[in-house]
Design a protein around this motif. Structure first.
Motif, mmCIF file in Angstrom:
data_model
loop_
_atom_site.group_PDB
_atom_site.id
_atom_site.type_symbol
_atom_site.label_atom_id
_atom_site.label_comp_id
_atom_site.label_asym_id
_atom_site.label_seq_id
_atom_site.Cartn_x
_atom_site.Cartn_y
_atom_site.Cartn_z
ATOM 1 N N ASN A 44 -18.002 -18.786 -47.097
ATOM 2 C CA ASN A 44 -19.030 -17.919 -46.545
ATOM 3 C C ASN A 44 -20.283 -18.039 -47.383
ATOM 4 O O ASN A 44 -20.232 -17.968 -48.621
ATOM 5 C CB ASN A 44 -18.593 -16.446 -46.554
ATOM 6 C CG ASN A 44 -17.691 -16.107 -45.386
ATOM 7 O OD1 ASN A 44 -17.424 -16.938 -44.527
ATOM 8 N ND2 ASN A 44 -17.214 -14.872 -45.359
ATOM 9 N N THR A 414 -25.419 -16.012 -32.598
ATOM 10 C CA THR A 414 -24.360 -16.674 -33.363
ATOM 11 C C THR A 414 -23.855 -17.906 -32.623
ATOM 12 O O THR A 414 -23.023 -17.792 -31.708
ATOM 13 C CB THR A 414 -23.183 -15.713 -33.625
ATOM 14 O OG1 THR A 414 -23.665 -14.539 -34.260
ATOM 15 C CG2 THR A 414 -22.131 -16.377 -34.506
ATOM 16 N N TYR A 430 -19.420 -21.018 -37.875
ATOM 17 C CA TYR A 430 -20.500 -20.392 -37.120
ATOM 18 C C TYR A 430 -21.678 -20.130 -38.044
ATOM 19 O O TYR A 430 -21.558 -20.130 -39.275
ATOM 20 C CB TYR A 430 -20.049 -19.106 -36.431
ATOM 21 C CG TYR A 430 -19.636 -17.971 -37.346
ATOM 22 C CD1 TYR A 430 -20.577 -17.223 -38.068
ATOM 23 C CD2 TYR A 430 -18.295 -17.607 -37.463
ATOM 24 C CE1 TYR A 430 -20.202 -16.169 -38.878
ATOM 25 C CE2 TYR A 430 -17.905 -16.552 -38.281
ATOM 26 C CZ TYR A 430 -18.863 -15.837 -38.976
ATOM 27 O OH TYR A 430 -18.484 -14.797 -39.793
ATOM 28 N N TYR A 431 -22.823 -19.899 -37.404
ATOM 29 C CA TYR A 431 -24.022 -19.452 -38.103
ATOM 30 C C TYR A 431 -24.485 -18.178 -37.414
ATOM 31 O O TYR A 431 -24.871 -18.200 -36.238
ATOM 32 C CB TYR A 431 -25.121 -20.507 -38.065
ATOM 33 C CG TYR A 431 -26.476 -19.981 -38.504
ATOM 34 C CD1 TYR A 431 -26.709 -19.657 -39.839
ATOM 35 C CD2 TYR A 431 -27.506 -19.783 -37.582
ATOM 36 C CE1 TYR A 431 -27.939 -19.161 -40.255
ATOM 37 C CE2 TYR A 431 -28.740 -19.294 -37.983
ATOM 38 C CZ TYR A 431 -28.952 -18.981 -39.308
ATOM 39 O OH TYR A 431 -30.157 -18.479 -39.710
ATOM 40 N N TYR A 433 -27.014 -14.900 -37.225
ATOM 41 C CA TYR A 433 -28.340 -14.442 -37.631
ATOM 42 C C TYR A 433 -28.578 -13.069 -37.017
ATOM 43 O O TYR A 433 -28.637 -12.923 -35.793
ATOM 44 C CB TYR A 433 -29.404 -15.431 -37.169
ATOM 45 C CG TYR A 433 -30.812 -15.082 -37.631
ATOM 46 C CD1 TYR A 433 -31.044 -14.653 -38.936
ATOM 47 C CD2 TYR A 433 -31.897 -15.211 -36.775
ATOM 48 C CE1 TYR A 433 -32.327 -14.358 -39.374
ATOM 49 C CE2 TYR A 433 -33.188 -14.916 -37.196
ATOM 50 C CZ TYR A 433 -33.398 -14.487 -38.496
ATOM 51 O OH TYR A 433 -34.662 -14.193 -38.929
ATOM 52 N N GLN A 460 -28.010 -13.228 -42.650
ATOM 53 C CA GLN A 460 -27.507 -14.501 -42.137
ATOM 54 C C GLN A 460 -26.167 -14.808 -42.802
ATOM 55 O O GLN A 460 -25.957 -14.476 -43.970
ATOM 56 C CB GLN A 460 -28.495 -15.628 -42.429
ATOM 57 C CG GLN A 460 -29.887 -15.399 -41.867
ATOM 58 C CD GLN A 460 -30.873 -16.435 -42.344
ATOM 59 O OE1 GLN A 460 -30.620 -17.634 -42.255
ATOM 60 N NE2 GLN A 460 -32.009 -15.980 -42.876
ATOM 61 N N ARG A 461 -25.307 -15.449 -42.040
ATOM 62 C CA ARG A 461 -24.031 -15.905 -42.611
ATOM 63 C C ARG A 461 -23.674 -17.254 -42.011
ATOM 64 O O ARG A 461 -23.712 -17.442 -40.795
ATOM 65 C CB ARG A 461 -22.902 -14.918 -42.335
ATOM 66 C CG ARG A 461 -21.510 -15.461 -42.746
ATOM 67 C CD ARG A 461 -20.411 -14.452 -42.520
ATOM 68 N NE ARG A 461 -20.584 -13.315 -43.409
ATOM 69 C CZ ARG A 461 -19.871 -12.179 -43.300
ATOM 70 N NH1 ARG A 461 -18.977 -12.056 -42.339
ATOM 71 N NH2 ARG A 461 -20.081 -11.194 -44.145
ATOM 72 N N VAL A 462 -23.305 -18.164 -42.895
ATOM 73 C CA VAL A 462 -22.720 -19.435 -42.496
ATOM 74 C C VAL A 462 -21.256 -19.406 -42.912
ATOM 75 O O VAL A 462 -20.951 -19.115 -44.077
ATOM 76 C CB VAL A 462 -23.431 -20.632 -43.159
ATOM 77 C CG1 VAL A 462 -22.716 -21.936 -42.804
ATOM 78 C CG2 VAL A 462 -24.887 -20.680 -42.730
ATOM 79 N N ARG A 463 -20.381 -19.676 -41.972
ATOM 80 C CA ARG A 463 -18.941 -19.710 -42.297
ATOM 81 C C ARG A 463 -18.356 -21.044 -41.864
ATOM 82 O O ARG A 463 -18.607 -21.525 -40.752
ATOM 83 C CB ARG A 463 -18.184 -18.587 -41.607
ATOM 84 C CG ARG A 463 -16.654 -18.741 -41.703
ATOM 85 C CD ARG A 463 -15.897 -17.561 -41.157
ATOM 86 N NE ARG A 463 -16.057 -16.404 -42.029
ATOM 87 C CZ ARG A 463 -15.461 -15.228 -41.792
ATOM 88 N NH1 ARG A 463 -14.689 -15.064 -40.718
ATOM 89 N NH2 ARG A 463 -15.645 -14.223 -42.626
#
Length: 470
Positions: A44, A414, A430-431, A433, A460-463
């Motif tokens: 993450n 997303t 996923y990304y 926002y 924001q999260r990038v997983r």
């Protein structure tokens, strides 16, 4: 006689040989035992920006999890289950923080929790379609998430003697929820648990007809000194292409001085110094009446029309003073889209009575309205799926006796992607926002009594996730 001094390792080895004649061969010992579970890695990368206060932060985490469930064969209507869990959720890299290079483990630190996740006996009498589970087990309910290791120690009975119906009753003298805010000793990945009894009743119905499958379920819960009454109901229908679900949850929370919820929601007026499990408080300071209504419409055109496209639309709202109707805010029953909007403080929304975020407090009136949509398309023999979630919502909270309200609009976009390499291995990501639109004005904070300004926020999260199931 000459005595020999043996090392500890040699002594253990000799002891093992001396008792070998009483042991079973490994192949015989494990014969008939089913093993299932998964190995999972998650990365993450979270970013937060509050432009008005010039406040930004980033945080990267590496997370490893391994689950193995051993199911012994049934002997005389009794079987035993054992689950082993390794869950390292605390390896924070913290790139870009105030002290760069200093994180919790730096992505490769000490191991997290490792131990027994389930340990129970399963009784299945011949004379009735009844299953009784006694011991430590996962809590698979609409307001908890068994997949996230929510579990309890007690007894659960299920009966399906009446065709189409399943009835359930459970009583647990201790239980644990994986995402309760750490430090409150109310159950989290550190191994603590709630010691207030939890009781559950449920009725589940399903029938197949020429017009599709019709389903219904009704659950009721009671937790001493926490939840006076909690109910969840669902009506659903689906056929080969379309599905619809109506979901409603209603909770009356214990707001008395003895409520354990007070440890998570300290009083706003500062009165009282009583301590509940180490946290100063005098009452729960949480809305007693809470509810949540969800309508979800979906379609999958792959089977009937040979088009690998799936879509869903939904609406979430409430009618009572608050939205705290679950124990785990990612309970699997509610059919949301998006990834962030209910799991942080930016929107002010949470469905969990046990988390210290997104709960407006006693004497408040909270109104939420959230619309969501999601679309997905599969290709390469359905092994590759790409998707997009969109969420728009509003959360308005009014506090009794204060001059104005907190009114927040938000949107989340997303995109998602997943690749099913084979039947065991899936790689996904996923990304997300999330953007919030606050009124940019001062309001009186009901907790501190001070004026503060609401600011727009971006999160924001990038997983990236790799999961191997067996």
């Amino acid at each position: 006689m000459k005595f020999l001094k043996l090392s500890l390792a040699a002594s253990v080895a000799l002891g093992a040989f001396s008792t070998a004649s009483f042991a079973q061969p490994l192949e015989d010992a494990i014969k008939g035992i089913d093993v299932s579970g998964y190995l999972r890695y998650r990365f993450n990368s979270d970013y937060y920006d509050n432009g008005g206060n010039n406040n930004s932060n980033s945080n990267n985490t590496h997370r490893w999890k391994a689950v193995a469930d051993f199911k012994a064969p049934v002997a005389d209507n009794v079987a035993f289950n054992l689950g082993i869990l390794y869950n390292n959720e605390s390896n924070n890299v913290n790139h870009g923080n105030t002290y760069p290079g200093q994180g919790s483990g730096l992505g490769s630190g000490k191991d997290g929790s490792f131990g027994v996740s389930t340990f129970n006996a399963v009784i299945t009498p011949d004379s009735t379609a009844t299953t009784v589970i006694i011991g430590k087990q996962r809590l698979a309910t609409p307001v908890t998430n068994a997949g996230d290791d929510d579990r309890g120690t007690g007894i659960l009975a299920l009966n399906s003697d009446l065709e189409g119906f399943t009835f359930a009753a459970g009583a647990f003298d201790s239980w644990s929820i994986d995402d309760v805010h750490k430090g409150y000793d109310l159950g989290d990945n550190s191994g603590t648990s709630v010691t207030k009894p939890l009781y559950a009743l449920a009725g589940i119905y399903g029938v197949d007809t020429a017009y599709g499958h019709f389903g219904a379920q009704l659950w009721g819960f009671y937790i001493q000194d926490a939840v006076d009454a909690l109910g969840f109901g669902e009506l659903s229908w689906n056929n080969a292409t379309f599905d619809i679900a109506l979901q409603y949850a209603l909770a009356k929370l214990d707001n008395s001085n003895s409520s354990i919820l007070g440890a998570l929601h300290p009083t706003s007026n500062g009165a009282g110094t009583a301590s509940i499990q180490g946290v100063p408080t005098n009452r729960a300071n949480i809305s007693e009446a809470n509810d949540l209504f969800v309508i979800n419409l979906g379609a999958n055109f792959a089977q009937e029309y040979n088009v690998p496209l799936d879509v869903k639309l939904g609406w979430v709202t409430n009618f009572q003073d608050g939205t705290a109707v679950t124990l785990n805010d990612d309970g699997t029953a509610f059919k949301y889209a998006g990834a962030l909007w209910w799991q942080n403080n930016a929107t002010g929304i949470s469905t969990s009575a046990l988390l210290n975020r997104g709960v407006a407090g006693f004497g408040s009136e909270q109104e939420i309205s959230v619309f969501y949509g999601a679309i997905g398309y599969s290709m390469v023999d359905s092994r590759l799926r790409i998707g997009l979630d969109y969420v728009w919502g509003n959360n308005e909270t009014k506090w009794k006796g204060y001059r104005n309200s907190e009114d927040i609009d938000f949107q989340e976009i997303t995109p998602r992607i997943s690749w099913k390499h084979n039947k065991n291995l899936t790689i996904s990501g996923y990304y997300a926002y999330l953007m919030t639109d606050a009124p940019n004005e001062y309001y009186t904070d009901p907790v501190t009594g001070n004026d503060r300004r609401l600011e727009d926020e971006d999160r924001q999260r990038v997983r990236v996730e790799v999961k191997y199931s067996f």
